[in-house]
Design a protein around this motif. Structure first.
Motif, PDB file in Angstrom:
ATOM      1  N   THR A 126      15.450 -20.612  39.802  1.00  0.00           N
ATOM      2  CA  THR A 126      14.490 -20.773  38.719  1.00  0.00           C
ATOM      3  C   THR A 126      14.718 -19.653  37.724  1.00  0.00           C
ATOM      4  O   THR A 126      15.309 -18.609  38.072  1.00  0.00           O
ATOM      5  N   THR A 127      14.289 -19.839  36.472  1.00  0.00           N
ATOM      6  CA  THR A 127      14.568 -18.857  35.441  1.00  0.00           C
ATOM      7  C   THR A 127      13.339 -18.580  34.592  1.00  0.00           C
ATOM      8  O   THR A 127      12.510 -19.459  34.356  1.00  0.00           O
ATOM      9  N   THR A 128      13.244 -17.331  34.152  1.00  0.00           N
ATOM     10  CA  THR A 128      12.363 -16.974  33.046  1.00  0.00           C
ATOM     11  C   THR A 128      13.189 -17.088  31.769  1.00  0.00           C
ATOM     12  O   THR A 128      14.257 -17.695  31.773  1.00  0.00           O
ATOM     13  N   GLU A 129      12.728 -16.493  30.676  1.00  0.00           N
ATOM     14  CA  GLU A 129      13.508 -16.528  29.441  1.00  0.00           C
ATOM     15  C   GLU A 129      14.804 -15.733  29.566  1.00  0.00           C
ATOM     16  O   GLU A 129      15.755 -15.981  28.820  1.00  0.00           O
ATOM     17  N   ASN A 174      19.803 -12.557  28.276  1.00  0.00           N
ATOM     18  CA  ASN A 174      18.794 -12.899  27.276  1.00  0.00           C
ATOM     19  C   ASN A 174      19.456 -13.546  26.065  1.00  0.00           C
ATOM     20  O   ASN A 174      20.305 -12.930  25.419  1.00  0.00           O
ATOM     21  N   PRO A 175      19.071 -14.795  25.745  1.00  0.00           N
ATOM     22  CA  PRO A 175      18.104 -15.658  26.432  1.00  0.00           C
ATOM     23  C   PRO A 175      18.817 -16.617  27.403  1.00  0.00           C
ATOM     24  O   PRO A 175      20.037 -16.756  27.344  1.00  0.00           O
ATOM     25  N   ILE A 176      18.038 -17.289  28.253  1.00  0.00           N
ATOM     26  CA  ILE A 176      18.561 -18.360  29.099  1.00  0.00           C
ATOM     27  C   ILE A 176      17.906 -19.660  28.641  1.00  0.00           C
ATOM     28  O   ILE A 176      16.692 -19.819  28.738  1.00  0.00           O
ATOM     29  N   PHE A 177      18.724 -20.576  28.131  1.00  0.00           N
ATOM     30  CA  PHE A 177      18.191 -21.843  27.642  1.00  0.00           C
ATOM     31  C   PHE A 177      18.160 -22.910  28.731  1.00  0.00           C
ATOM     32  O   PHE A 177      17.202 -23.673  28.849  1.00  0.00           O
ATOM     33  N   GLN A 178      19.228 -22.982  29.512  1.00  0.00           N
ATOM     34  CA  GLN A 178      19.395 -24.085  30.452  1.00  0.00           C
ATOM     35  C   GLN A 178      20.226 -23.609  31.627  1.00  0.00           C
ATOM     36  O   GLN A 178      21.103 -22.748  31.484  1.00  0.00           O
ATOM     37  N   ILE A 179      19.955 -24.148  32.816  1.00  0.00           N
ATOM     38  CA  ILE A 179      20.707 -23.803  34.013  1.00  0.00           C
ATOM     39  C   ILE A 179      21.004 -25.067  34.794  1.00  0.00           C
ATOM     40  O   ILE A 179      20.182 -25.991  34.839  1.00  0.00           O
TER      41      ILE A 179
END
Length: 509
Positions: free
Chosen positions: A45-48, A68-73
């Motif tokens: 799971t991810t935060t921003e 920074n940032p994480i848009f999609q995983i």
């Protein structure tokens, strides 16, 4: 001999009494935006800007990586995964060790390119879609040519793919059924290719101007939601030729078969078992907004959201259900036996058994009369029972208070038993027998009067008087503690009015 009247109520029911979503500890209070699992135990799971990983189904989460940032995983398996981010421009990072380390496999140095979505059908093959804004001509007209690239070597090289040249704006979503069958959504247009993107069929999306979630099970069956219609969920069964409105609002959703799916809105979760035609509310057990939901199969799912919220279910979010709730008065024992069955359970600590009576004096409201431990979390049916003793003639109502380990609770429906009992004189066999050092003696008297219950040795000598007073009509039980007596055979004798009864019991030390 007087007769006994019994009213027995048996309820065969389906009673929802507890949510099947329960909270897990993410280890953070920051908002979570993405969640994915590749097995029942391994997920991310991810935060921003932070990735967290679990290897025990979400019981514990460990900080893994910051970007920074994480848009999609997205992960293809336990080792290979991808994230989209922005460094000096739109960037794709790849991991081959489960997220411990990441390498850059795509980056655009300009500031006008945007990656809106990516899809990888295996560790080698994938696509990115988006747009690139260009100011063209002396009039400074801004154009939005599409960004559509493919890799077949795990991101080492990327190739521009063909796309209709007259498409005026960028691409927002991509769905790959397999390498040949591709579905791409623009802001208001749907494109389909059955030859790996060499040629395209152009169709229309429903009345939305930007899709935010898109999923196709096959080239014909799919769903989309987006801006423009208050996040209405639309479904197509003919590959996008026509669309049917299903639910509103829907922020994110997932179908794992053509029939079974879920969606979230604010802090709520809904499920469908008929392809989205109807939806059933599931109590999420949280007040926090949910940003993503993911199921690995029909049963195991997670939802994440505000303030580090992580929710988990092992049965598709179906609530605890009582498939039966039975109340029965047993004449020979003067007891009410309750029994119930659950289909599945999640986080079920216990059931409190509660009783109320309007026919007693004084009137008895709801009171806890017992406790039955739950099975925690299980997908198998479980049977329970409870016996209510020492009841007087009257009408009784029962309910169950199901309590989760986090303290939340729900009440079942109520079942009632009307018992009109004409009690007979009776002296029951003690239990247990043989015993050491104590045993219970039960007896009943049909009318008020003087009662004597005493224990004698085999010589007929009274060794102890257990009851020697006036009692009201009813059923009674007395415990005989023989700690101070020697092993042997003893007699116990009940005398009430003109009734006398004698029975044997055995003390073995």
């Amino acid at each position: 001999m007087r007769t006994l009247k019994i009213v027995l109520l048996v309820f065969i029911v389906s009673i929802t009494i507890s949510a099947q979503w329960y909270q897990q500890n993410s280890g953070t209070t920051n908002n979570l935006f993405n969640v994915q699992f590749v097995t029942e135990l391994i997920g991310w799971t991810t935060t921003e800007q932070v990735i967290y990983k679990t290897t025990d189904g979400g019981q514990n989460w460990q900080y893994q990586y910051t970007q920074n940032p994480i848009f999609q995983i997205y992960f293809n398996n336990e080792n290979v995964g991808w994230i989209s981010t922005w460094i000096t421009g739109p960037t794709i990072l790849k991991t081959t060790d489960g997220g411990d380390t990441w390498i850059e496999v795509y980056s655009y140095l300009g500031a006008t390119e945007y990656i809106h979505d990516f899809e990888f059908i295996n560790p080698d093959t994938g696509w990115i879609v988006g747009e690139e804004t260009i100011s063209s001509g002396k009039d400074g007209i801004v154009e939005f040519p599409v960004l559509f690239k493919e890799t077949t070597d795990g991101g080492i090289t990327w190739v521009d793919k063909n796309f209709p040249p007259n498409h005026p704006v960028g691409l927002k979503k991509i769905e790959a059924i397999d390498y040949m069958n591709l579905i791409v959504a623009g802001y208001d247009t749907l494109f389909k290719s059955t030859n790996g993107g060499n040629t395209w069929q152009q169709l229309s999306l429903p009345p939305i101007y930007e899709p935010v979630d898109l999923q196709f099970i096959n080239m014909d069956l799919g769903w989309v939601t987006g801006y423009g219609t208050s996040y209405t969920l639309y479904k197509t069964t003919n590959g996008g030729v026509s669309w049917l409105q299903q639910a509103q609002p829907v922020y994110n959703f997932q179908f794992i078969t053509s029939q079974i799916g879920w969606y979230t809105v604010n802090n709520q979760i809904y499920s469908s078992t008929n392809g989205g035609d109807t939806w059933i509310f599931q109590n999420s057990n949280t007040n926090n907004t949910l940003n993503d939901i993911f199921f690995i199969d029909n049963n195991n799912g997670w939802a994440v959201g505000q303030n580090g919220t992580v929710l988990h279910t092992i049965n598709g979010g179906v609530p605890v259900e009582l498939t039966s709730f039975v109340a029965e008065f047993i004449e020979s024992k003067g007891e009410v036996e309750l029994s119930w069955i659950t289909a599945t359970e999640t986080n079920n600590q216990c059931f409190d058994v509660e009783r109320a009576s309007l026919s007693t004096t004084p009137v008895q409201g709801w009171e806890k009369i017992g406790y039955v431990a739950g099975f925690g979390t299980t997908t198998e049916p479980k049977a329970y029972s409870f016996v209510d003793t020492k009841l007087e003639t009257g009408s009784y109502t029962y309910r169950l208070k199901q309590i989760d380990f986090d303290g939340t609770f729900e009440y079942s429906n109520e079942v009632s038993v009307d018992v009109e009992v004409l009690i007979e004189y009776a002296l029951e066999q003690n239990y247990p027998n043989p015993f050491n050092p104590s045993t219970t003696i039960k007896y009943s008297i049909p009318e008020d009067g003087f009662v004597k219950l005493a224990v004698y040795n085999m010589l007929g000598e009274e060794i102890i008087s257990l009851v020697n007073n006036v009692q009201k009509a009813g059923r009674y039980e007395v415990v005989f503690d023989a700690s101070n007596y020697a092993s042997g055979i003893y007699l116990y004798r009940l005398e009430a009015q003109n009734y006398i009864s004698i029975k044997k019991m055995i003390l073995i030390k």
